[in-house]
Design an enzyme around this catalytic site. Structure first.
Site, PDB file in Angstrom:
ATOM      1  N   ALA A   8       0.799  -1.243   0.000  1.00  0.00           N
ATOM      2  CA  ALA A   8       0.000   0.000   0.000  1.00  0.00           C
ATOM      3  C   ALA A   8       0.821   1.278   0.000  1.00  0.00           C
ATOM      4  O   ALA A   8       0.250   2.363  -0.054  1.00  0.00           O
ATOM      5  CB  ALA A   8      -0.939   0.000   1.205  1.00  0.00           C
ATOM      6  N   SER A   9       2.148   1.186   0.027  1.00  0.00           N
ATOM      7  CA  SER A   9       2.912   2.424   0.233  1.00  0.00           C
ATOM      8  C   SER A   9       2.883   3.370  -0.961  1.00  0.00           C
ATOM      9  O   SER A   9       3.111   4.557  -0.829  1.00  0.00           O
ATOM     10  CB  SER A   9       4.357   2.105   0.632  1.00  0.00           C
ATOM     11  OG  SER A   9       4.978   1.388  -0.403  1.00  0.00           O
ATOM     12  N   SER A 137      -5.830  -7.757 -13.481  1.00  0.00           N
ATOM     13  CA  SER A 137      -5.407  -6.848 -14.561  1.00  0.00           C
ATOM     14  C   SER A 137      -6.147  -7.235 -15.833  1.00  0.00           C
ATOM     15  O   SER A 137      -6.542  -8.400 -15.993  1.00  0.00           O
ATOM     16  CB  SER A 137      -3.900  -6.994 -14.795  1.00  0.00           C
ATOM     17  OG  SER A 137      -3.548  -6.408 -16.034  1.00  0.00           O
ATOM     18  N   TYR A 150       3.105 -12.527 -15.878  1.00  0.00           N
ATOM     19  CA  TYR A 150       2.170 -11.567 -15.256  1.00  0.00           C
ATOM     20  C   TYR A 150       0.714 -11.899 -15.627  1.00  0.00           C
ATOM     21  O   TYR A 150      -0.165 -11.922 -14.759  1.00  0.00           O
ATOM     22  CB  TYR A 150       2.549 -10.159 -15.731  1.00  0.00           C
ATOM     23  CG  TYR A 150       1.778  -9.032 -15.089  1.00  0.00           C
ATOM     24  CD1 TYR A 150       2.071  -8.601 -13.799  1.00  0.00           C
ATOM     25  CD2 TYR A 150       0.765  -8.376 -15.781  1.00  0.00           C
ATOM     26  CE1 TYR A 150       1.371  -7.552 -13.220  1.00  0.00           C
ATOM     27  CE2 TYR A 150       0.065  -7.326 -15.210  1.00  0.00           C
ATOM     28  CZ  TYR A 150       0.370  -6.917 -13.930  1.00  0.00           C
ATOM     29  OH  TYR A 150      -0.330  -5.878 -13.359  1.00  0.00           O
ATOM     30  N   LYS A 154      -2.340 -12.985 -13.128  1.00  0.00           N
ATOM     31  CA  LYS A 154      -3.554 -12.163 -13.017  1.00  0.00           C
ATOM     32  C   LYS A 154      -4.793 -12.947 -13.454  1.00  0.00           C
ATOM     33  O   LYS A 154      -5.909 -12.663 -12.990  1.00  0.00           O
ATOM     34  CB  LYS A 154      -3.401 -10.878 -13.839  1.00  0.00           C
ATOM     35  CG  LYS A 154      -2.312  -9.954 -13.293  1.00  0.00           C
ATOM     36  CD  LYS A 154      -2.603  -9.512 -11.884  1.00  0.00           C
ATOM     37  CE  LYS A 154      -1.631  -8.484 -11.355  1.00  0.00           C
ATOM     38  NZ  LYS A 154      -1.944  -8.062  -9.973  1.00  0.00           N
TER      39      LYS A 154
HETATM   40  P1  NAD Z   1       3.480  -0.102  -7.916  1.00  0.00           P
HETATM   41  O1  NAD Z   1       4.752  -0.741  -8.341  1.00  0.00           O
HETATM   42  O2  NAD Z   1       3.403   1.384  -7.828  1.00  0.00           O
HETATM   43  O3  NAD Z   1       2.981  -0.711  -6.521  1.00  0.00           O
HETATM   44  C1  NAD Z   1       3.073  -2.066  -6.201  1.00  0.00           C
HETATM   45  C2  NAD Z   1       3.277  -2.152  -4.716  1.00  0.00           C
HETATM   46  O4  NAD Z   1       3.341  -3.528  -4.309  1.00  0.00           O
HETATM   47  C3  NAD Z   1       4.590  -1.501  -4.267  1.00  0.00           C
HETATM   48  O5  NAD Z   1       4.332  -0.680  -3.149  1.00  0.00           O
HETATM   49  C4  NAD Z   1       5.465  -2.690  -3.896  1.00  0.00           C
HETATM   50  O6  NAD Z   1       6.425  -2.397  -2.909  1.00  0.00           O
HETATM   51  C5  NAD Z   1       4.414  -3.653  -3.395  1.00  0.00           C
HETATM   52  N1  NAD Z   1       4.903  -5.027  -3.367  1.00  0.00           N
HETATM   53  C6  NAD Z   1       5.463  -5.708  -4.387  1.00  0.00           C
HETATM   54  N2  NAD Z   1       5.820  -6.929  -3.966  1.00  0.00           N
HETATM   55  C7  NAD Z   1       5.479  -7.012  -2.662  1.00  0.00           C
HETATM   56  C8  NAD Z   1       5.594  -8.020  -1.689  1.00  0.00           C
HETATM   57  N3  NAD Z   1       6.151  -9.207  -1.980  1.00  0.00           N
HETATM   58  N4  NAD Z   1       5.133  -7.787  -0.435  1.00  0.00           N
HETATM   59  C9  NAD Z   1       4.574  -6.587  -0.127  1.00  0.00           C
HETATM   60  N5  NAD Z   1       4.442  -5.592  -1.008  1.00  0.00           N
HETATM   61  C10 NAD Z   1       4.890  -5.802  -2.264  1.00  0.00           C
HETATM   62  O7  NAD Z   1       2.393  -0.648  -8.945  1.00  0.00           O
HETATM   63  P2  NAD Z   1       0.819  -0.379  -9.048  1.00  0.00           P
HETATM   64  O8  NAD Z   1       0.580  -0.034 -10.456  1.00  0.00           O
HETATM   65  O9  NAD Z   1       0.344   0.499  -7.961  1.00  0.00           O
HETATM   66  O10 NAD Z   1       0.286  -1.875  -8.825  1.00  0.00           O
HETATM   67  C11 NAD Z   1      -0.677  -2.233  -7.824  1.00  0.00           C
HETATM   68  C12 NAD Z   1      -1.430  -3.453  -8.300  1.00  0.00           C
HETATM   69  O11 NAD Z   1      -2.200  -3.106  -9.462  1.00  0.00           O
HETATM   70  C13 NAD Z   1      -0.537  -4.617  -8.732  1.00  0.00           C
HETATM   71  O12 NAD Z   1      -1.115  -5.841  -8.345  1.00  0.00           O
HETATM   72  C14 NAD Z   1      -0.522  -4.495 -10.239  1.00  0.00           C
HETATM   73  O13 NAD Z   1      -0.239  -5.722 -10.858  1.00  0.00           O
HETATM   74  C15 NAD Z   1      -1.949  -4.040 -10.494  1.00  0.00           C
HETATM   75  N6  NAD Z   1      -2.164  -3.410 -11.793  1.00  0.00           N
HETATM   76  C16 NAD Z   1      -1.534  -2.255 -12.141  1.00  0.00           C
HETATM   77  C17 NAD Z   1      -1.787  -1.702 -13.394  1.00  0.00           C
HETATM   78  C18 NAD Z   1      -1.143  -0.417 -13.860  1.00  0.00           C
HETATM   79  O14 NAD Z   1      -1.340  -0.054 -15.029  1.00  0.00           O
HETATM   80  N7  NAD Z   1      -0.403   0.293 -13.047  1.00  0.00           N
HETATM   81  C19 NAD Z   1      -2.658  -2.336 -14.282  1.00  0.00           C
HETATM   82  C20 NAD Z   1      -3.279  -3.514 -13.890  1.00  0.00           C
HETATM   83  C21 NAD Z   1      -3.032  -4.036 -12.635  1.00  0.00           C
END
Ligand code: NAD
Length: 243
Positions: A8-9, A137, A150, A154
């Site tokens: 969540a950070s 996703s 990936y 998903k």
């Molecule tokens: P991001 O990289 O900004 O955030 C991902 C977060 O997950 C980070 O804070 C990271 O530290 C944390 N994380 C990763 N591995 C971890 C672990 N083992 N334990 C605890 N924390 C962990 O990416 P985002 O875009 O915010 O992604 C959030 C979610 O949304 C993900 O599941 C991603 O696959 C999904 N998603 C993102 C998009 C996009 O376009 N950004 C599209 C579809 C799905």
């Protein structure tokens, strides 16, 4: 009510944690590496007059996830809403995909959601109430060249969501998934400009999505009043995957 958001950070997880807090949920913020960002988020959440604490755990390691769930219960109580958001990418074409990159993505994106769901479900069952929201996703629905690991993770999370939804429907627990399209976060920042432009051509709304727009959909599933909606996958993708 208490919500746990994994990873969540920053990015989408951060927006989800804030949206839940704005809707009066206490929030347990899980992070793996970014303690400063997690603390800053927690301070912002506390300004909204709800409780917030940060919990470090690599949720892809079952023992770390289990330890975190114990800590959350001891200091904040039972979890009513679980958002499995933590995710990573390690892209590569099929023939060049290293087994370790396949496994790392499956471990983080799929296995972690299984561990956290299993750890949350006992207390939710006892309480006869729970909301599980998994961040999938669009590529879990339609696939993507260069993302076999990936996409598989998903797609797997959608199967997990539907099975949990069926298994726990009689316990007041719903499980739903969100399939974001192309959202503006660190995960998509790293893409080359030409890749971004070609993705944009396939988005009817004509722009990249915002983390807050995914968070709204999470809040919809997290609501007590969404009790009759379970096993669903909601695309938040500007129309990318409409059929
Ligand atoms: P991001 O990289 O900004 O955030 C991902 C977060 O997950 C980070 O804070 C990271 O530290 C944390 N994380 C990763 N591995 C971890 C672990 N083992 N334990 C605890 N924390 C962990 O990416 P985002 O875009 O915010 O992604 C959030 C979610 O949304 C993900 O599941 C991603 O696959 C999904 N998603 C993102 C998009 C996009 O376009 N950004 C599209 C579809 C799905």
């Amino acid at each position: 009510m208490l919500a746990l958001v994994t990873g969540a950070s920053k990015g989408i997880g951060r927006a989800i944690a804030l949206e839940l807090a704005r809707n009066n949920f206490d929030v347990a913020v899980n992070y793996n590496h970014s303690m400063e960002a997690a603390e800053a988020l927690c301070n912002e959440i506390r300004q909204l007059n709800v409780k917030c604490e940060i919990f470090r755990a690599d949720v892809s390691i079952q023992e770390e996830a289990a330890k975190m769930f114990g800590e959350i219960k001891a200091s904040m109580g039972n979890i009513s809403v679980l958002v499995n958001n933590a995710g990573i990418t390690k892209d590569g074409l099929l023939l060049r995909m290293k087994p370790e990159n396949w496994l790392a993505v499956i471990n983080t994106n799929l296995n972690a959601a299984f561990y956290c769901t299993q750890l949350a479900i006992k207390d939710m069952s006892k309480a006869r109430y729970g909301r599980i929201i998994n961040i999938s996703s669009v590529v879990g629905l339609i696939g993507n060249a260069g993302q076999c690991n990936y996409s598989a993770s998903k797609a797997g999370i959608i199967g997990l969501t539907k099975s949990v939804a069926r298994e726990y429907a009689g316990y007041g627990i719903t499980a739903n998934a969100i399939a974001p399209g192309f959202i503006d976060t660190g995960m998509t920042d790293i893409l080359k400009q030409e890749v971004k432009e070609s993705i944009l051509k396939n988005i009817p709304v004509g722009r990249i999505g915002k983390p807050e727009e995914v968070a709204r959909a999470v809040m919809f599933f997290a609501d007590e009043k969404s009790a009759y909606i379970t096993g669903q996958v909601l695309a938040v993708d500007g129309g990318m995957t409409m059929v």
